[in-house]
Design an enzyme around this catalytic site. Sequence first.
Site, PDB file in Angstrom:
ATOM      1  CD  GLU A 197      -3.128  -1.037   2.083  1.00  0.00           C
ATOM      2  OE1 GLU A 197      -2.944  -0.374   3.130  1.00  0.00           O
ATOM      3  OE2 GLU A 197      -4.190  -1.640   1.857  1.00  0.00           O
ATOM      4  CD  GLU A 386      -3.766  -6.300   2.461  1.00  0.00           C
ATOM      5  OE1 GLU A 386      -4.611  -5.677   3.128  1.00  0.00           O
ATOM      6  OE2 GLU A 386      -2.538  -6.065   2.513  1.00  0.00           O
TER       7      GLU A 386
END
Length: 488
Positions: A197, A386
């Site tokens: 991220e 995810e």
Amino acid sequence: MAFPQGFYWGGSTAAIQCEGAWDEDGRGPSELDFCTVGDANHPRLITFIDAEGKPGTAPMFKGAPAGAKLAVLPGYYYPNHVGIDAYHRYEEDIELFAEMGFTMLRLSLNITRLFSNGDEREANPRGIAFYHRVFDKMHACGIEPLVTLAHFNDPVGLDEATGGWGDRRTIDFFVRYARAAMEAYRGKVRWWLTFNEINNELSLLNLDPHPTDEMYRKAYQRLHHQFLASARVVALAHDIDPENRVGCMVNGTPIYPLTCDPADVLAARYAWERDVFYCADVQAKGAYAPFARRLWSEHDVSLAVQPGDAETLAAGTVDFFTFSYYMSSAVTTHADEEQVNGNMTKSAKNPYLAYTEWGWAQDPSGLRYFMEVAYDRYRIPLMIVENGLGAADEVESDGSVHDSYRVAYMHDHLREVEQALADGVDCIGYLSWAPIDLISMGSGQMRKRYGMIYVDRHDDGTGTFARIKKDSFDWYRRVIATNGADLG
Ligand code: BG6
């Protein structure tokens, strides 16, 4: 068949959230080791000794004040110190993943197990040996590793010595770490991700009520160093083993305009640019996007760039594009709209969506939307690394855990993946977050559970660490066994 042959099925974890053993075998500390447990309404705190020698705390996302030294203080509970004890229980966990039929498991290397301070010349052999054992176990169980090199665990030692990613020297330290890992695990690990991220660096600033230009300047400079590190690691990975595949990883939160006011539509477009495309363009296309100039000028940023940087970025584009997807967000120029804090960012509250206890919007179609935008823009294989629902599960008196809401969440999201595949998106895998309960990054809780395997561990530090299969365990096993044909 909606899901192609060879589609990767599995789950995703991060070392700092599950391993524990925070001071074993030469592991050094990272920032989350100094963060307490919070909840949906109270932020995790970071604890420190300030410049005058006094103990203090600050909300985790704000960070410690200048001159403070992170410290473990008496009277606080630090959940990442023990995690779910995966350092000692990884074999049992991998066997359970294999029972669900996983073909891939994403995990991260704990940087500080290999380089406790971040700047050592040689990797710690005990850290290297630990992950050899983990990868050997995975291969024995037929599970392909996908390894994230940096997942929220930069060495505190480096932060204290140099300021971390704000300092250009960190690039070399990171590349040294990546080289040590890629050489050690050559032949055992083929799939790699550089930074988890990476775009949080910018979207986190949305959480601050008054972010300053200085905060933006620092974030953009840190990112420039991370982009260079990522690009160098991609090139290095291909040199070390032409079989290596390296991906980027972004927080895949699509951003909607809250209203059709043209100002909102433009604001949403610009938020995509800042919060998603700014990073992904550099990593996937090898150069800053044209709109980067506007973003920099908004905050009077003049990046410290060196000759050769553009060439480095161009030579290190990623092989595949990965992202997390939990929720969508919305922006508006109308100041009176209700706001919610979700996954590392702030959003206007979308009246069409339901929200979890933690303020995360539930929006399966946002996953399809994000996939279609990302594939349209980058045209390299996508992987969802995810996706999952954080919820407070209950163990029944007979030891069962009935998490029908999690099955419904995953079912609805997988239907959208099916649709994106039918629309021509090249998606090569789906990894749930997280297949086993672990420490929530944002809240530090165990109560916010994502797993299909329950872990008997609680927010007061009690529990036996016993692993219990939830109802979703069998459901996911069926999904994988039928390559997604039976979503239940
Ligand atoms: C992603 C992170 O942001 O979301 C994970 O990559 C994190 O590390 C996951 O755990 C879920 O967030 P949280 O705050 O519910 O743990």
